[in-house]
Motif scaffolding. Structure first.
Motif, PDB file in Angstrom:
ATOM      1  N   LEU A 208       0.903  -1.266  -0.090  1.00  0.00           N
ATOM      2  CA  LEU A 208       0.153  -0.053   0.083  1.00  0.00           C
ATOM      3  C   LEU A 208       0.910   1.327  -0.083  1.00  0.00           C
ATOM      4  CD1 LEU A 208      -2.778  -0.950   2.122  1.00  0.00           C
ATOM      5  CD2 LEU A 208      -2.850  -1.107  -0.053  1.00  0.00           C
ATOM      6  N   PHE A 209       1.943   1.152   0.749  1.00  0.00           N
ATOM      7  CA  PHE A 209       3.017   2.399   0.680  1.00  0.00           C
ATOM      8  C   PHE A 209       3.337   2.686  -0.698  1.00  0.00           C
ATOM      9  CE2 PHE A 209       6.991   4.388   0.727  1.00  0.00           C
ATOM     10  CZ  PHE A 209       6.822   5.121   1.547  1.00  0.00           C
ATOM     11  N   ASN A 210       3.588   1.537  -1.440  1.00  0.00           N
ATOM     12  CA  ASN A 210       4.153   1.789  -2.897  1.00  0.00           C
ATOM     13  C   ASN A 210       3.020   2.152  -3.895  1.00  0.00           C
ATOM     14  OD1 ASN A 210       6.579   0.647  -2.135  1.00  0.00           O
ATOM     15  ND2 ASN A 210       6.394  -1.345  -2.791  1.00  0.00           N
ATOM     16  N   ASP A 211       1.689   1.691  -3.536  1.00  0.00           N
ATOM     17  CA  ASP A 211       0.673   2.167  -4.405  1.00  0.00           C
ATOM     18  C   ASP A 211      -0.577   2.491  -3.582  1.00  0.00           C
ATOM     19  OD1 ASP A 211      -1.220   2.346  -6.337  1.00  0.00           O
ATOM     20  OD2 ASP A 211      -1.273   0.412  -7.137  1.00  0.00           O
ATOM     21  N   PRO A 212      -0.499   3.844  -2.981  1.00  0.00           N
ATOM     22  CA  PRO A 212      -1.773   4.005  -2.073  1.00  0.00           C
ATOM     23  C   PRO A 212      -3.107   3.930  -2.850  1.00  0.00           C
ATOM     24  CG  PRO A 212      -0.359   5.733  -2.634  1.00  0.00           C
ATOM     25  CD  PRO A 212       0.554   4.870  -3.194  1.00  0.00           C
ATOM     26  N   PHE A 213      -2.986   3.800  -4.147  1.00  0.00           N
ATOM     27  CA  PHE A 213      -4.381   4.110  -4.949  1.00  0.00           C
ATOM     28  C   PHE A 213      -5.030   2.696  -4.602  1.00  0.00           C
ATOM     29  CE2 PHE A 213      -2.069   7.048  -7.661  1.00  0.00           C
ATOM     30  CZ  PHE A 213      -2.985   8.079  -7.603  1.00  0.00           C
ATOM     31  N   LYS A 214      -4.424   1.572  -4.141  1.00  0.00           N
ATOM     32  CA  LYS A 214      -5.174   0.464  -3.754  1.00  0.00           C
ATOM     33  C   LYS A 214      -6.013   0.576  -2.558  1.00  0.00           C
ATOM     34  CE  LYS A 214      -1.478  -3.006  -5.453  1.00  0.00           C
ATOM     35  NZ  LYS A 214      -2.541  -3.242  -6.582  1.00  0.00           N
ATOM     36  N   VAL A 215      -5.686   1.624  -1.685  1.00  0.00           N
ATOM     37  CA  VAL A 215      -6.736   1.994  -0.645  1.00  0.00           C
ATOM     38  C   VAL A 215      -8.061   2.553  -1.180  1.00  0.00           C
ATOM     39  CG1 VAL A 215      -6.825   3.298   1.469  1.00  0.00           C
ATOM     40  CG2 VAL A 215      -4.622   2.166   0.897  1.00  0.00           C
ATOM     41  N   ILE A 216      -7.661   3.306  -2.141  1.00  0.00           N
ATOM     42  CA  ILE A 216      -9.058   4.152  -2.822  1.00  0.00           C
ATOM     43  C   ILE A 216      -9.876   2.873  -3.345  1.00  0.00           C
ATOM     44  CG2 ILE A 216      -9.817   5.721  -4.305  1.00  0.00           C
ATOM     45  CD1 ILE A 216      -7.056   7.440  -3.770  1.00  0.00           C
ATOM     46  N   GLU A 217      -9.319   2.109  -4.131  1.00  0.00           N
ATOM     47  CA  GLU A 217      -9.863   1.004  -4.879  1.00  0.00           C
ATOM     48  C   GLU A 217     -10.620   0.180  -3.751  1.00  0.00           C
ATOM     49  OE1 GLU A 217      -6.894   0.413  -8.779  1.00  0.00           O
ATOM     50  OE2 GLU A 217      -6.783  -1.105  -6.886  1.00  0.00           O
ATOM     51  N   PHE A 218     -10.059  -0.050  -2.766  1.00  0.00           N
ATOM     52  CA  PHE A 218     -10.634  -0.902  -1.828  1.00  0.00           C
ATOM     53  C   PHE A 218     -11.876  -0.309  -1.026  1.00  0.00           C
ATOM     54  CE2 PHE A 218     -11.335  -2.145   2.746  1.00  0.00           C
ATOM     55  CZ  PHE A 218     -11.576  -3.707   2.465  1.00  0.00           C
ATOM     56  N   PHE A 219     -11.772   1.153  -0.879  1.00  0.00           N
ATOM     57  CA  PHE A 219     -12.762   1.973  -0.529  1.00  0.00           C
ATOM     58  C   PHE A 219     -13.932   1.939  -1.330  1.00  0.00           C
ATOM     59  CE2 PHE A 219     -14.734   6.194   0.211  1.00  0.00           C
ATOM     60  CZ  PHE A 219     -14.980   6.000   1.651  1.00  0.00           C
ATOM     61  N   PHE A 220     -14.060   1.932  -2.700  1.00  0.00           N
ATOM     62  CA  PHE A 220     -14.936   1.918  -3.410  1.00  0.00           C
ATOM     63  C   PHE A 220     -15.476   0.627  -3.918  1.00  0.00           C
ATOM     64  CE2 PHE A 220     -13.489   6.587  -4.161  1.00  0.00           C
ATOM     65  CZ  PHE A 220     -14.946   7.075  -3.974  1.00  0.00           C
ATOM     66  N   SER A 221     -14.756  -0.435  -3.592  1.00  0.00           N
ATOM     67  CA  SER A 221     -14.994  -1.467  -3.794  1.00  0.00           C
ATOM     68  C   SER A 221     -16.325  -2.083  -2.735  1.00  0.00           C
ATOM     69  CB  SER A 221     -13.854  -2.713  -3.576  1.00  0.00           C
ATOM     70  OG  SER A 221     -13.532  -2.783  -2.205  1.00  0.00           O
ATOM     71  N   LEU A 222     -16.099  -1.201  -1.501  1.00  0.00           N
ATOM     72  CA  LEU A 222     -17.268  -1.430  -0.425  1.00  0.00           C
ATOM     73  C   LEU A 222     -18.553  -1.044  -0.805  1.00  0.00           C
ATOM     74  CD1 LEU A 222     -14.858  -0.588   2.718  1.00  0.00           C
ATOM     75  CD2 LEU A 222     -15.344  -3.020   2.119  1.00  0.00           C
ATOM     76  N   ASP A 223     -18.616   0.251  -1.434  1.00  0.00           N
ATOM     77  CA  ASP A 223     -19.988   0.748  -1.637  1.00  0.00           C
ATOM     78  C   ASP A 223     -19.416   1.945  -2.881  1.00  0.00           C
ATOM     79  OD1 ASP A 223     -22.369   1.580  -1.789  1.00  0.00           O
ATOM     80  OD2 ASP A 223     -22.488   2.042   0.530  1.00  0.00           O
ATOM     81  N   ASN A 224     -20.536   2.183  -3.563  1.00  0.00           N
ATOM     82  CA  ASN A 224     -20.148   3.396  -4.479  1.00  0.00           C
ATOM     83  C   ASN A 224     -20.386   4.633  -3.875  1.00  0.00           C
ATOM     84  OD1 ASN A 224     -23.037   4.143  -4.211  1.00  0.00           O
ATOM     85  ND2 ASN A 224     -23.583   2.900  -6.029  1.00  0.00           N
ATOM     86  N   LEU A 225     -20.032   5.736  -4.604  1.00  0.00           N
ATOM     87  CA  LEU A 225     -19.887   7.082  -4.143  1.00  0.00           C
ATOM     88  C   LEU A 225     -21.203   7.432  -3.544  1.00  0.00           C
ATOM     89  CD1 LEU A 225     -18.525   9.874  -3.871  1.00  0.00           C
ATOM     90  CD2 LEU A 225     -19.510  10.365  -6.235  1.00  0.00           C
ATOM     91  N   SER A 226     -22.621   7.419  -3.992  1.00  0.00           N
ATOM     92  CA  SER A 226     -23.615   7.660  -3.194  1.00  0.00           C
ATOM     93  C   SER A 226     -23.849   7.006  -1.896  1.00  0.00           C
ATOM     94  CB  SER A 226     -24.868   7.177  -4.077  1.00  0.00           C
ATOM     95  OG  SER A 226     -26.027   7.494  -3.595  1.00  0.00           O
ATOM     96  N   GLY A 227     -23.356   5.612  -1.728  1.00  0.00           N
ATOM     97  CA  GLY A 227     -23.622   4.916  -0.478  1.00  0.00           C
ATOM     98  C   GLY A 227     -22.565   5.412   0.535  1.00  0.00           C
ATOM     99  N   HIS A 228     -21.319   5.873   0.275  1.00  0.00           N
ATOM    100  CA  HIS A 228     -20.473   6.368   1.051  1.00  0.00           C
ATOM    101  C   HIS A 228     -20.552   7.738   1.541  1.00  0.00           C
ATOM    102  CE1 HIS A 228     -17.298   3.239   1.128  1.00  0.00           C
ATOM    103  NE2 HIS A 228     -17.196   3.340  -0.076  1.00  0.00           N
ATOM    104  N   LYS A 229     -21.467   8.722   0.824  1.00  0.00           N
ATOM    105  CA  LYS A 229     -21.856   9.808   1.174  1.00  0.00           C
ATOM    106  C   LYS A 229     -23.122   9.792   2.104  1.00  0.00           C
ATOM    107  CE  LYS A 229     -21.912  13.349  -1.737  1.00  0.00           C
ATOM    108  NZ  LYS A 229     -22.109  14.115  -3.009  1.00  0.00           N
ATOM    109  N   ALA A 230     -23.901   8.584   1.688  1.00  0.00           N
ATOM    110  CA  ALA A 230     -25.127   8.491   2.722  1.00  0.00           C
ATOM    111  C   ALA A 230     -24.398   7.898   4.354  1.00  0.00           C
ATOM    112  CB  ALA A 230     -25.798   7.461   2.061  1.00  0.00           C
TER     113      ALA A 230
END
Length: 390
Positions: free
Chosen positions: A207-229
């Protein structure tokens, strides 16, 4: 020392005295030595200087010249402007020193840290160097004869406090122009050192080498609308004193994910990274491609970011993810967490403008990351434009 040949001879004498004083020990050792000298522990197991007369005499002989030369340089000769400039530091320099120096002043004001000259003007405002020398000679003789009066604390206090401040100021001079520790080149780990106090979590190497994997995992949990809710429900629960969240585990997990997003954003900014991966499949309402209606519908959820940041999410990330803002936001999220889990606490008594700004910041972060990973990969020219656009 050749680089200081332009300094006046009196200044060079002060620099030599400072170098000699700190030749064997740092400022924290000397401050502790001074404390045990003037306020000796009252038990038989102490290691106070009085029980080591040779060390006490050496300390005294190296301390006295500091009073002599600093009083001379800062009060009795024409100001050595080049020296004063060399020992001063701006806000950026001070921030760097907080990481690089082994000891950072605790007694000096922010103005005195930036310009140690102010410290010497202050300590010699009511007492001249001769006064300090007389006092310390008395205390030296009393200590060597083991006749220190423990009732004279109030009498010695101004001299003792001023001496401690002087030693810290001398330490800054020592570090800035003798060892030049405060001028070390900034390497890739410097910003991580600054950020260390703002992050309770450590990334594994992947994750240190590729922090975008954190973002990918975050949005694999829910879409934008769901996270904002979820974020909205969390904010409401934190505001409501009589209400608390029942699904505690979910929101504690969400809190940790947001902390990881803050860490990831910092790394992306520090390394000037751009996203080259593939967005999670459930990022949109359906499995349609980015060119479909589903993608456009998802973009409608991006309603907090400004137009320029929607076009250029990297510009938002680079301006937002700095240690000061991250630390403030992380502490705010912790307040949200406590308040949302309790019916006896609420964040509603906090500054309303700050609360809304914090909530808005979280929305913008989520939206910026969403836009970032749904944008097509950038070529080299576009990367420069994204990070350095004004």
């Amino acid at each position: 020392m050749k680089e200081h040949l332009n300094f006046k001879k009196e200044t060079m004498a002060l620099i030599d005295a400072i170098e000699s004083f700190f030749a064997t020990n740092g400022v924290d050792y000397h401050l502790n030595f001074l404390k045990n000298w003037l306020n000796p522990p009252g038990n038989e197991f102490d290691f106070s200087p009085q029980k080591h007369p040779a060390q006490l005499l050496v300390f005294y002989e190296k301390l006295v010249p500091l009073f002599d030369y600093s009083d001379l340089v800062f009060n009795h000769i024409e100001t050595d402007t080049e020296f004063v400039e060399a020992i001063s530091a701006d806000d950026c320099g001070v921030e760097r020193e907080m990481v690089l120096l082994e000891y950072c002043p605790k007694l000096l004001s922010s103005g005195e840290v930036k310009n140690p000259k102010l410290t010497f003007l202050d300590i010699f405002l009511f007492f001249q160097s001769d006064t300090y020398k007389v006092m310390y000679k008395e205390w030296l003789l009393a200590a060597l004869e083991n006749k220190l009066d423990l009732d004279w604390d109030q009498y010695i206090f101004p001299f003792y406090e001023n001496t401690k401040k002087m030693l810290e100021a001398c330490w800054l001079i020592h570090e800035r122009i003798i060892t030049r520790n405060s001028f070390k080149s900034i390497d890739r780990y410097y910003h991580m050192a600054i950020f260390e106090s703002t992050s309770p979590l450590a990334f594994e190497q992947e994750l240190f080498n590729d922090p975008f994997k954190v973002i990918e995992f975050f949005f694999s949990l829910d879409n934008l609308s769901g996270h904002k809710a979820y974020l909205k429900n969390w904010y409401r629960a934190a505001l409501a004193e009589e209400k608390c969240l029942s699904d505690v585990a979910d929101y504690f997990f969400l809190y940790n994910q947001f902390i990881k997003l803050l860490n990831a954003g910092f790394l992306i900014t520090a390394k000037n990274l751009t996203y080259q991966g593939t967005p999670p499949k459930n990022l949109f309402a359906t499995d349609q491609s980015k060119n479909g209606d589903s993608y456009q519908k998802s973009l409608c959820e991006v309603n907090t970011l400004s137009a320029v940041h929607i076009e250029n999410p990297y510009l938002f990330v680079s301006s937002f993810f700095i240690p000061k803002k991250i630390k403030r936001l992380r502490l705010g999220l912790l307040e949200w967490l406590y308040a949302a889990f309790s019916t006896k606490s609420s964040i509603k008594l906090l500054d309303k403008e700050f609360l809304f700004e914090q909530y808005e910041s979280m929305l913008m972060i989520v939206e910026a990351f969403f836009v970032m990973i749904t944008h097509p990969p950038l070529d080299e020219i576009d990367e420069r434009n994204y990070y350095y656009a004004e």
